[in-house]
Design an enzyme around this catalytic site. Structure first.
Site, PDB file in Angstrom:
ATOM      1  N   CYS A  59       0.813  -1.213   0.000  1.00  0.00           N
ATOM      2  CA  CYS A  59       0.000   0.000   0.000  1.00  0.00           C
ATOM      3  C   CYS A  59       0.854   1.273   0.000  1.00  0.00           C
ATOM      4  O   CYS A  59       1.402   1.619  -1.045  1.00  0.00           O
ATOM      5  CB  CYS A  59      -1.006  -0.037   1.145  1.00  0.00           C
ATOM      6  SG  CYS A  59      -2.446   1.005   0.816  1.00  0.00           S
ATOM      7  N   HIS A  81      -3.833  -5.062   0.533  1.00  0.00           N
ATOM      8  CA  HIS A  81      -3.327  -5.519   1.832  1.00  0.00           C
ATOM      9  C   HIS A  81      -3.371  -7.029   1.952  1.00  0.00           C
ATOM     10  O   HIS A  81      -4.311  -7.599   2.521  1.00  0.00           O
ATOM     11  CB  HIS A  81      -4.137  -4.869   2.972  1.00  0.00           C
ATOM     12  CG  HIS A  81      -3.830  -3.426   3.113  1.00  0.00           C
ATOM     13  ND1 HIS A  81      -2.809  -2.965   3.900  1.00  0.00           N
ATOM     14  CD2 HIS A  81      -4.368  -2.347   2.506  1.00  0.00           C
ATOM     15  CE1 HIS A  81      -2.743  -1.655   3.800  1.00  0.00           C
ATOM     16  NE2 HIS A  81      -3.670  -1.259   2.946  1.00  0.00           N
ATOM     17  N   GLU A 139      -1.589  -8.774   3.890  1.00  0.00           N
ATOM     18  CA  GLU A 139      -1.351  -9.160   5.291  1.00  0.00           C
ATOM     19  C   GLU A 139      -2.664  -9.296   6.071  1.00  0.00           C
ATOM     20  O   GLU A 139      -2.731  -9.957   7.109  1.00  0.00           O
ATOM     21  CB  GLU A 139      -0.438  -8.149   5.973  1.00  0.00           C
ATOM     22  CG  GLU A 139      -1.078  -6.924   6.589  1.00  0.00           C
ATOM     23  CD  GLU A 139      -1.692  -5.934   5.572  1.00  0.00           C
ATOM     24  OE1 GLU A 139      -1.403  -6.061   4.358  1.00  0.00           O
ATOM     25  OE2 GLU A 139      -2.469  -5.055   5.992  1.00  0.00           O
TER      26      GLU A 139
HETATM   27  N1  LIG Z   1      -2.213   6.989   2.947  1.00  0.00           N
HETATM   28  C1  LIG Z   1      -1.989   6.382   1.655  1.00  0.00           C
HETATM   29  C2  LIG Z   1      -1.576   4.935   1.819  1.00  0.00           C
HETATM   30  C3  LIG Z   1      -2.741   4.121   2.265  1.00  0.00           C
HETATM   31  C4  LIG Z   1      -2.400   2.911   3.098  1.00  0.00           C
HETATM   32  O1  LIG Z   1      -1.262   2.471   3.284  1.00  0.00           O
HETATM   33  N2  LIG Z   1      -3.470   2.387   3.663  1.00  0.00           N
HETATM   34  C5  LIG Z   1      -3.356   1.348   4.633  1.00  0.00           C
HETATM   35  C6  LIG Z   1      -3.573   1.807   6.017  1.00  0.00           C
HETATM   36  C7  LIG Z   1      -4.849   2.587   6.117  1.00  0.00           C
HETATM   37  C8  LIG Z   1      -5.521   2.389   7.429  1.00  0.00           C
HETATM   38  O2  LIG Z   1      -5.367   1.304   7.987  1.00  0.00           O
HETATM   39  O3  LIG Z   1      -6.182   3.347   7.819  1.00  0.00           O
HETATM   40  C9  LIG Z   1      -3.238   6.474   0.793  1.00  0.00           C
HETATM   41  O4  LIG Z   1      -4.295   6.833   1.325  1.00  0.00           O
HETATM   42  O5  LIG Z   1      -3.149   6.166  -0.413  1.00  0.00           O
END
Ligand SMILES: N[C@@H](CCC(=O)NCCCC(=O)O)C(=O)O
Length: 245
Positions: free
Chosen positions: A113, A218, A220
Site C-alpha cells: 500500500c 493488503h 497481510e
Molecule cells: N495513505 C496512503 C496509503 C494508504 C495505506 O497504506 N493504507 C493502509 C492503512 C490505512 C488504514 O489502515 O487506515 C493512501 O491513502 O493512499
C-alpha cells in the site's frame, strides 16, 4: 533447521497518548512471523540519522507496511496537500533511501500500500493524491464502519509476472484501503497488476532477480484466509531464506 531470516519493517512515527512513538499495525508482524516464517524487526523512522546501510547488512529482507499517512507531495512534485492531512516526514525520510539501498543490493523487498507508493516515489515516479476525484476511477478508500468492512475484498486485479507466478492466478480479488495511487510509474519499474479502472495495483523492479514486489492492496489482512496472500508471504519468506521465487 535453517536459520529464521530477519526482516526489517520500517515503523511509522505516530502521536500516541501524547508521546511520539514508533509503531506499525501488528498484523504485518504476524503475517511475517506466521505466513513467511521470518523474524520481523521494527526499524525506527529516524530518517537521515538512521544508518540504513548498516541495518541492511544485518537483514535478509524488507517489508514496507501501509499507513494512513500520505507521502509529502513535494517528494514527487505534487500539489500541496490541504491542511490537516496526516503525513509522516520521518517515515518518508527513512523509507525512501532504505528502499533504494535494498533494491540496489537485490534484497527481497515486499512493499504494501503506502509501501508501493514509496517505492514508486523513491525511484522517481509520481502519485495521484486523490484517485477518487479522477474521471473514470473508482473510490479505493475502503469505506466501512468496521475494519472488517474496510478491508473486505473490493475488486479484481489482473496479475502478470512474478505476482502471477507466485499466486498461480491471473485474476485476484483484493481489498482496497487507499486514497492515493501511482500516477507516473518510475523508470525501472514494471506494472504487474492493474484494477479494472486502470489503477496500478502492483509493480516490481524490471531487473529484479528475486522477490522484489510492491502491491497496493493488503495481503497481510487475514492472510491465512486467502490463498493468494498466503502464497505471497510464503514466497517472500522463502526468498529471505535465499530460495528463488
Ligand atoms: N495513505 C496512503 C496509503 C494508504 C495505506 O497504506 N493504507 C493502509 C492503512 C490505512 C488504514 O489502515 O487506515 C493512501 O491513502 O493512499
Amino acid at each position: 533447521m535453517p536459520r529464521r531470516p530477519w526482516v526489517g519493517v520500517p515503523a511509522c512515527c505516530r502521536e500516541l497518548a501524547g508521546h511520539s512513538q514508533h509503531a506499525t499495525p501488528s498484523r504485518y508482524m504476524a503475517a511475517l512471523a506466521e505466513g513467511a516464517a521470518v523474524r520481523p524487526v521494527l526499524i525506527p523512522p529516524l530518517g537521515e540519522a538512521l544508518d540504513a546501510e548498516g541495518y541492511l547488512d544485518r537483514l535478509d529482507g524488507l517489508l514496507i507496511p501501509g499507513s494512513p499517512s500520505n507521502l509529502r507531495p513535494d517528494l514527487y512534485g505534487g500539489p500541496a496537500a490541504p491542511g490537516g492531512e496526516l503525513e509522516d516526514p520521518a517515515r518518508d525520510a527513512t523509507t525512501l533511501p532504505l528502499i533504494r539501498a535494498a533494491l540496489e543490493r537485490g534484497l527481497p523487498v515486499f512493499a504494501i500500500c503506502r509501501g508501493l507508493q514509496e517505492m514508486n516515489v523513491a525511484l522517481g515516479g509520481t502519485l495521484h493524491s486523490r484517485l477518487h476525484l479522477l474521471p473514470g476511477r473508482e473510490d479505493h478508500r475502503g469505506h466501512g464502519e468496521t475494519l472488517a468492512e474496510r478491508y473486505r475484498p473490493r475488486h479484481d486485479i489482473t496479475a502478470e509476472g512474478l505476482l502471477r507466478a507466485v499466486t498461480e492466478k491471473k485474476e485476484i480479488r483484493v481489498n482496497s484501503v487507499h486514497m492515493q495511487g501511482i500516477d507516473r510509474v518510475a523508470e525501472g519499474l514494471v506494472v504487474e497488476a492493474v484494477a479494472p479502472d486502470g489503477t496500478v495495483e502492483a509493480v516490481r523492479p524490471a531487473g529484479a532477480r528475486g522477490f522484489q514486489l510492491a502491491v497496493q492492496w493488503h495481503p497481510e489482512w487475514r492472510f491465512g484466509e486467502d490463498p493468494a496472500s498466503t502464497a505471497l508471504f510464503r514466497a517472500f519468506g522463502a526468498a529471505c531464506q535465499g530460495v528463488a521465487p
